[in-house]
Design a protein around this motif. Structure first.
Motif, mmCIF file in Angstrom:
data_model
loop_
_atom_site.group_PDB
_atom_site.id
_atom_site.type_symbol
_atom_site.label_atom_id
_atom_site.label_comp_id
_atom_site.label_asym_id
_atom_site.label_seq_id
_atom_site.Cartn_x
_atom_site.Cartn_y
_atom_site.Cartn_z
ATOM 1 N N TYR A 1 23.495 75.634 10.093
ATOM 2 C CA TYR A 1 25.067 75.601 10.598
ATOM 3 C C TYR A 1 25.993 75.040 9.201
ATOM 4 O O TYR A 1 25.766 73.927 9.080
ATOM 5 C CB TYR A 1 25.268 75.013 11.944
ATOM 6 C CG TYR A 1 26.824 75.099 12.191
ATOM 7 C CD1 TYR A 1 27.545 76.514 12.422
ATOM 8 C CD2 TYR A 1 27.699 74.013 12.114
ATOM 9 C CE1 TYR A 1 28.780 76.440 12.706
ATOM 10 C CE2 TYR A 1 28.943 74.099 12.309
ATOM 11 C CZ TYR A 1 29.532 75.251 12.612
ATOM 12 O OH TYR A 1 30.846 75.363 12.947
ATOM 13 N N ARG B 1 29.893 75.707 8.440
ATOM 14 C CA ARG B 1 31.232 76.320 8.482
ATOM 15 C C ARG B 1 31.955 77.043 7.104
ATOM 16 O O ARG B 1 31.852 76.249 6.187
ATOM 17 C CB ARG B 1 32.126 75.612 9.200
ATOM 18 C CG ARG B 1 33.229 76.184 9.929
ATOM 19 C CD ARG B 1 34.067 75.644 10.735
ATOM 20 N NE ARG B 1 35.430 75.808 11.060
ATOM 21 C CZ ARG B 1 36.424 75.221 11.628
ATOM 22 N NH1 ARG B 1 36.492 73.976 11.851
ATOM 23 N NH2 ARG B 1 37.724 75.640 11.579
ATOM 24 N N GLU C 1 27.798 80.811 15.323
ATOM 25 C CA GLU C 1 26.341 80.450 14.470
ATOM 26 C C GLU C 1 26.391 80.748 12.811
ATOM 27 O O GLU C 1 25.752 79.915 12.116
ATOM 28 C CB GLU C 1 25.136 81.305 14.923
ATOM 29 C CG GLU C 1 24.715 80.720 16.658
ATOM 30 C CD GLU C 1 23.890 79.483 16.585
ATOM 31 O OE1 GLU C 1 23.338 79.369 15.736
ATOM 32 O OE2 GLU C 1 24.344 78.620 17.232
ATOM 33 N N TYR D 1 29.373 73.151 18.578
ATOM 34 C CA TYR D 1 29.305 72.961 16.993
ATOM 35 C C TYR D 1 30.195 71.599 16.471
ATOM 36 O O TYR D 1 30.179 71.596 15.127
ATOM 37 C CB TYR D 1 29.919 74.274 16.389
ATOM 38 C CG TYR D 1 29.125 75.498 17.049
ATOM 39 C CD1 TYR D 1 27.878 75.723 16.401
ATOM 40 C CD2 TYR D 1 29.515 76.205 18.016
ATOM 41 C CE1 TYR D 1 27.354 76.785 16.644
ATOM 42 C CE2 TYR D 1 28.815 77.217 18.332
ATOM 43 C CZ TYR D 1 27.529 77.826 17.766
ATOM 44 O OH TYR D 1 26.980 78.719 18.087
ATOM 45 N N ARG E 1 27.439 69.137 15.070
ATOM 46 C CA ARG E 1 25.927 69.709 15.079
ATOM 47 C C ARG E 1 25.218 68.882 14.327
ATOM 48 O O ARG E 1 25.205 68.719 13.127
ATOM 49 C CB ARG E 1 26.096 71.001 14.856
ATOM 50 C CG ARG E 1 24.639 71.842 14.777
ATOM 51 C CD ARG E 1 24.748 73.261 14.909
ATOM 52 N NE ARG E 1 24.686 73.673 16.220
ATOM 53 C CZ ARG E 1 24.151 74.952 16.321
ATOM 54 N NH1 ARG E 1 23.798 75.611 15.578
ATOM 55 N NH2 ARG E 1 24.338 75.337 17.826
ATOM 56 N N ASN F 1 19.090 73.678 15.836
ATOM 57 C CA ASN F 1 19.739 74.858 15.711
ATOM 58 C C ASN F 1 18.414 76.177 15.924
ATOM 59 O O ASN F 1 17.929 76.684 14.938
ATOM 60 C CB ASN F 1 20.110 75.043 14.280
ATOM 61 C CG ASN F 1 21.117 76.258 14.098
ATOM 62 O OD1 ASN F 1 21.065 77.182 14.716
ATOM 63 N ND2 ASN F 1 21.752 76.157 12.913
#
Length: 671
Positions: free
Chosen positions: A26, A28, A278, A307, A310, A482
């Motif tokens: 993960y 962003r 995701e 999230y 995470r 994850n």
């Protein structure tokens, strides 16, 4: 598909398909910051929660009261429809009323068709949303042949229409969302690009280029659709196009249009929104349910909060050494293609994904227990019946059964139990990896092998054995925090190694409540099925007394939401807003009550003409409000009955379905 569409698709594939920061963890996506009043949006800030009022915008008191309920529930952006100038003007009264009560939450004006309303609203509220499909175009459902010069002339016309709003937003510091909807693409876009994710992206980019030419960058983008495959593909393609075209990295607003109500709406929203989260895509979320907007907020919060901070897995999921070169041959993230797998009994190949019910937690299993997974024993005729959500396989763990299963259901046992019993031809073993590698006895037709995703990229002995497997289905799970990324990585490894056996995705959850389960499981499994991975699904939730029924409906709900196995009627119903011309929640319930036995039929239920023929683009039938208590009925995109009184419109809809020979009486579908 036109030659332009073909060449565009080929160009995208040959350039590599990377659209996200990482596929195996993960991270962003980094964006520019956007200011919406005092609220900041983008990757440096939390993912924001928003919703939309459903009362008439001219009802000032009602709009204020509903906005407060939304804000108190956690809504950070309140969107209000402004279909004409009078509603746009009344936004000022709503805003003042909220401020007087101490609420400073930014307001967003939702605009369709009316540039003058947008230009007025941009002077009042903190953000305007425009739909590039209908801001400067009227829908005539015409296919138009354009030369390059005539297309450029169209772009100049759009510029003239759109430029005043851009200048006002820039002057007043107002943010803008350029929000493409799959079902309301202009005739121009449809003629040039077709009804495709590429068309959705180009629709937004036409308007974005005008903004950038004017040095206006306070922009959010969205690519909404009721079809989760199309929605995910469009957002992914947008992310890649922004990077490839040297645009700024604008924040993304995520949402599935017309997701529906209840369980189905939540699962469908989680499949679309969760898949993108995701991938690290998304900076603000709106869950569109056919319910009061304050009930959308907890759903959006549960999706987003997953999230926050995470945790990284104990060991990193390994990347591929040359992903950009190998990615194209593995999946195309901009067009759904199912992974090729060998067909083994009713798994893989052209078979629909199978549902495995997990009863391994039960010490004893009775006939009555099978009701939860769609199989019903009828004592008097001494036979079994099955509904549309009848599971295909039953995993009993170490338990034996003292009754015969119905023909539509087969049994899986732990291999140790299976080896010690005298199994029938419909009982199959589930091996752990080490037991399977050294087993001297296996089922002659079908064996299940359960493995953690990590074993696929780290256990060479196991992988080499899988290459020779002929009667095996792999049951793939993950112990990584994850889990979706780890299982995705395992699928990539299977493709790289040339292993094409069928794969069941197994996901186990504990210490979460039922509402979260129906969001987290669709996120994890949905992301994989959207990518084209998976030949079966097996969900488990520990600790709930009604878990079997919940697991089963979620299994089937995920497959339906991903469009990979249709097992029930699908309802494409909008979440209601100030434009709605009838009681949407009550009407949806009435239509569902009389049609929910029509397996595979898609029915669009739209509150107004704005979200009518557009948003129900792939529905078989449509029920659309066109005036106060007046309904238009559609067959596909065609209006077949106009101005039907609302009190008889449901009966007229049923009659239309009967005329097409699709109608079945409820008792017929239960036999």
């Amino acid at each position: 598909m036109s030659s332009l569409q073909q060449s565009s698709s080929a160009h995208l594939i040959s350039d590599g398909n990377m659209y996200a920061p990482t596929l195996f963890g993960y991270q962003r996506r980094e964006t520019i910051p956007v200011s919406i009043g005092d609220l900041m949006l983008g990757s440096d800030f939390p993912i924001r929660i928003q919703s939309m009022t459903t009362v008439d915008t001219m009802d000032t008191v009602g709009s204020i009261e509903q906005s407060i309920r939304m804000i108190d529930a956690g809504c950070e952006l309140v969107r209000i429809t402004a279909p004409s100038v009078k509603e746009a003007q009344n936004l000022e009264n709503i805003r003042k009323g909220l401020r007087a009560k101490g609420y400073k939450t930014p307001l967003v004006a939702d605009i369709h068709f009316t540039p003058n309303a947008a230009e007025l609203a941009a002077r009042i509220v903190e953000k305007v949303r425009i739909n590039p499909g209908n801001y400067a175009d009227k829908k005539r459902f015409e296919t138009i042949e354009y030369s390059e010069s005539s297309y450029q002339a169209e772009l100049e016309r759009i510029r003239d229409k759109f430029l005043p709003l851009v200048k006002i937003c820039k002057e007043y510091g107002t943010a803008m969302r350029i929000g493409t909807n799959h079902g309301s693409l202009s005739d121009r876009i449809l003629s040039r690009y077709g009804d495709t994710p590429l068309g959705m992206v180009e629709s937004a980019l036409e308007f974005l280029r005008i903004c950038e030419d004017e040095k206006y960058f306070n922009i959010v983008l969205s690519m909404k659709a009721s079809n989760t495959q199309v929605m995910v593909e469009a957002y992914r393609l947008l992310s890649k196009k922004l990077a490839d075209g040297q645009f700024k990295a604008y924040p993304l607003h995520l949402g599935v249009t017309e997701a529906g109500e209840g369980e189905d709406g939540r699962i469908k929203s989680a499949v679309g929104i969760g898949t993108l989260l995701e991938d690290g895509l998304g900076d603000t979320v709106r869950v569109s349910l056919t319910e009061d907007p304050e009930f959308e907020i907890p759903v959006a919060k549960d999706l987003v909060n997953r999230y926050v901070g995470r945790n990284r897995p104990n060991a990193p999921i390994p990347s591929l050494s040359n992903l950009s070169a190998g990615f194209d041959s593995l999946i195309n993230p901009f067009a759904h293609t199912r992974r090729k797998s060998a067909e083994l009994m009713n798994f893989g190949g052209h078979q629909v994904p199978r549902v495995i019910a997990d009863y391994s937690h039960l010490k004893s299993i009775s006939m009555e227990d099978l009701k939860s997974i769609g199989h019903f024993y009828l004592p008097e005729p001494d036979k079994w019946a099955m509904n549309d959500l009848g599971a295909d396989y039953l995993f009993t763990g170490t338990s034996d059964l003292d009754f015969m299963l119905p023909n539509g259901l087969k049994q899986i046992q732990s291999a140790t139990t299976w080896l010690q019993s005298s199994p029938s031809e419909h009982q199959f073993p589930l091996f752990e990896v080490e037991d399977w590698l050294k087993a001297s006895k296996k089922h002659a037709q079908l064996n299940f092998v359960q493995a953690d995703a990590e074993e696929i990229w780290s256990n060479d002995l196991f992988v080499n054995a899988l290459k020779l497997a002929e009667n095996e289905v792999l049951v793939l799970s993950s112990s990584f925090s994850n889990r979706m990324a780890a299982i995705r990585r395992a699928f990539f490894e299977l493709e790289i190694q040339g292993i094409h056996i069928p794969v069941v995705i197994r996901l186990n959850y504990q210490d979460i409540h039922a509402d979260q389960f129906q969001l987290f499981a669709p996120t994890d499994a949905g992301a994989l099925f959207i990518d084209g991975f998976g030949d079966g699904l097996m969900l488990s939730l520990a600790g709930l007394p009604v878990q079997s029924s919940l697991e089963n409906s979620t299994n089937f709900g995920i497959l339906q939401a991903c469009r990979v196995r249709i097992s029930k009627t699908e309802y494409i119903s909008c979440p209601s807003c100030g434009r709605t011309l009838f009681d949407l929640q009550e009407t949806t319930a009435r239509i569902r009550q009389v049609t929910d036995h029509l397996k595979g039929v898609k029915i669009g239920i739209m509150g107004c003409i704005v979200n009518g023929p557009g948003e129900m683009a792939d529905a078989d039938y449509g029920y659309v409000g066109i005036g106060k208590d007046k309904i238009a009925l559609y067959r596909g995109q065609e209006v077949v009955k106009k101005s039907v009184p609302a009190d008889s419109a449901v009966d007229e809809l049923i009659q239309l379905i009967k005329e097409d020979g699709i109608w079945k009486d409820p008792q017929e579908t239960n036999n």
